[in-house]
Design a protein around this motif. Structure first.
Motif, short mmCIF file in Angstrom:
data_model
loop_
_atom_site.label_atom_id
_atom_site.label_comp_id
_atom_site.label_asym_id
_atom_site.label_seq_id
_atom_site.Cartn_x
_atom_site.Cartn_y
_atom_site.Cartn_z
N ALA A 1 -18.57 -21.93 -10.16
CA ALA A 1 -19.87 -21.31 -10.40
C ALA A 1 -19.83 -20.27 -11.51
O ALA A 1 -20.81 -20.10 -12.25
CB ALA A 1 -20.40 -20.68 -9.12
N MET A 2 -18.70 -19.56 -11.63
CA MET A 2 -18.62 -18.47 -12.60
C MET A 2 -17.61 -18.71 -13.70
O MET A 2 -17.40 -17.85 -14.55
CB MET A 2 -18.32 -17.16 -11.85
N ASP A 3 -16.98 -19.88 -13.68
CA ASP A 3 -16.00 -20.25 -14.70
C ASP A 3 -14.91 -19.19 -14.84
O ASP A 3 -14.57 -18.74 -15.92
CB ASP A 3 -16.70 -20.47 -16.06
N LYS A 4 -14.38 -18.78 -13.67
CA LYS A 4 -13.32 -17.80 -13.60
C LYS A 4 -12.18 -18.34 -12.75
O LYS A 4 -12.32 -19.34 -12.05
CB LYS A 4 -13.84 -16.50 -12.96
N ASP A 5 -11.05 -17.67 -12.84
CA ASP A 5 -9.90 -18.05 -12.02
C ASP A 5 -9.65 -17.01 -10.94
O ASP A 5 -8.60 -16.37 -10.88
CB ASP A 5 -8.65 -18.22 -12.90
N PHE A 6 -10.66 -16.80 -10.08
CA PHE A 6 -10.50 -15.89 -8.97
C PHE A 6 -9.49 -16.44 -7.97
O PHE A 6 -9.29 -17.64 -7.85
CB PHE A 6 -11.83 -15.69 -8.23
N VAL A 7 -8.89 -15.50 -7.22
CA VAL A 7 -7.98 -15.88 -6.14
C VAL A 7 -8.41 -15.12 -4.88
O VAL A 7 -8.60 -13.91 -4.93
CB VAL A 7 -6.52 -15.51 -6.48
N ILE A 8 -8.59 -15.84 -3.77
CA ILE A 8 -8.83 -15.17 -2.49
C ILE A 8 -7.48 -15.03 -1.79
O ILE A 8 -6.80 -16.02 -1.53
CB ILE A 8 -9.79 -15.96 -1.59
N ASP A 9 -7.13 -13.80 -1.49
CA ASP A 9 -5.89 -13.50 -0.77
C ASP A 9 -6.24 -13.22 0.69
O ASP A 9 -7.08 -12.36 0.97
CB ASP A 9 -5.21 -12.28 -1.41
N THR A 10 -5.62 -13.96 1.61
CA THR A 10 -5.88 -13.77 3.05
C THR A 10 -4.57 -13.45 3.76
O THR A 10 -3.96 -14.31 4.40
CB THR A 10 -6.50 -15.04 3.65
N PRO A 11 -4.11 -12.20 3.66
CA PRO A 11 -2.79 -11.85 4.19
C PRO A 11 -2.65 -11.99 5.70
O PRO A 11 -1.53 -12.04 6.22
CB PRO A 11 -2.60 -10.39 3.76
N LEU A 12 -3.77 -12.06 6.42
CA LEU A 12 -3.71 -12.14 7.89
C LEU A 12 -3.99 -13.55 8.42
O LEU A 12 -4.00 -13.75 9.64
CB LEU A 12 -4.73 -11.18 8.52
#
Length: 219
Positions: A147-158
Motif C-alpha cells: 500500500a505504501m511502497d515501503k519495506d516495513f517490518v513488524i517485529d513481534t517479540p512475544l
C-alpha cells in the motif's frame, strides 16, 4: 547490531511495556503510539503517558474512538460484564482492532521514518483473538508494504512466548519489578498486580508465579 528506529504499539500493559524495553535494547531511537478508542478505563492512557515520560520517549496518542461505535464489546462498553473467556470468542474481542491499530501505526511510521513497528501480540496466550495470530500479522505486513511502497517490518517479540516466558524476558532486561508494579493489564483498571480475578489478571499472575518458581529452582 542495533537498528535505527522503531515504533512500538503501546498500551501501558505488561506485554507492550516489555516490547518497549525490547525496543530500547535493540534500536537507536524508539517512539510509542497509543490508541484512545473509548477503552473501559481511561486510566490506561494515563499509565501509557506516564511510562513514556519516565523513559523520555516520544509518545503519540491517536483518537480511535470510532472503534467503539462499530460493535459492542466489553472493552468499550462500561455497562457490559466481561464474560465468555472460556468460549470460542470472548466478549473482550474488539473486531478489527489490531488491523486498524497496525494500519495507523504504519501511516505514522511512514511520517516519522520508522522502519520497524513492534507489537506485543501473541499466539501462545492470546485468548482466542484471531487478530493476534502470526499469519494475520504477516499478512498485514505484506499489505502495508504494498500500500505504501515501503519495506516495513513488524517485529513481534512475544509471538511464541507464554506469560511465564514474557516475565522471563522482562527480567532479562532488568525490568520485572517495574513492569509488575507500574503497568496496567487488568480489565478492571487496577494498576500493578490488578484485581486478581479478571481473565487478564489470572493469566498474568499464573505466568509470574510459574516464572518465579522456575527462577528460584534454578538459583
Amino acid at each position: 547490531m542495533r537498528e535505527k528506529k522503531a515504533l512500538v504499539v503501546f498500551s501501558g500493559g505488561q506485554d507492550s511495556t516489555t516490547c518497549m524495553f525490547h525496543a530500547m535494547a535493540h534500536y537507536d531511537e524508539v517512539e510509542l503510539v497509543t490508541f484512545e478508542y473509548g477503552q473501559r478505563h481511561s486510566l490506561e492512557i494515563s499509565v501509557a503517558k506516564q511510562i513514556a515520560a519516565e523513559h523520555g520517549l516520544r509518545h503519540h496518542v491517536l483518537d480511535m474512538s470510532l472503534l467503539g461505535q462499530l460493535s459492542p464489546n466489553a472493552l468499550t462498553r462500561h455497562d457490559m460484564e466481561i464474560s465468555g473467556e472460556d468460549t470460542e470468542m470472548p466478549n473482550t474481542f474488539v473486531p478489527a482492532r489490531n488491523m486498524l491499530f497496525l494500519s495507523f501505526a504504519f501511516a505514522l511510521a511512514y511520517q516519522t521514518g520508522a522502519k520497524t513497528i513492534i507489537t506485543g501480540v501473541c499466539e501462545t496466550d492470546f485468548s482466542g483473538y484471531p487478530d493476534c495470530r502470526d499469519i494475520f500479522v504477516k499478512s498485514m505486513n505484506v499489505t502495508a508494504n504494498l500500500a505504501m511502497d515501503k519495506d516495513f517490518v513488524i517485529d513481534t517479540p512475544l509471538m511464541w512466548l507464554d506469560k511465564k516466558e514474557t516475565w522471563a524476558l522482562a527480567d532479562r532486561y532488568g525490568k520485572l519489578d517495574y513492569i509488575r508494579e507500574r503497568t496496567l493489564t487488568c480489565y478492571e483498571g487496577v494498576i500493578g498486580d490488578g484485581c486478581g480475578e479478571c481473565p487478564a489478571c489470572r493469566l498474568r499472575s499464573d505466568g509470574l508465579s510459574a516464572y518465579i518458581e522456575e527462577r528460584e529452582g534454578d538459583s
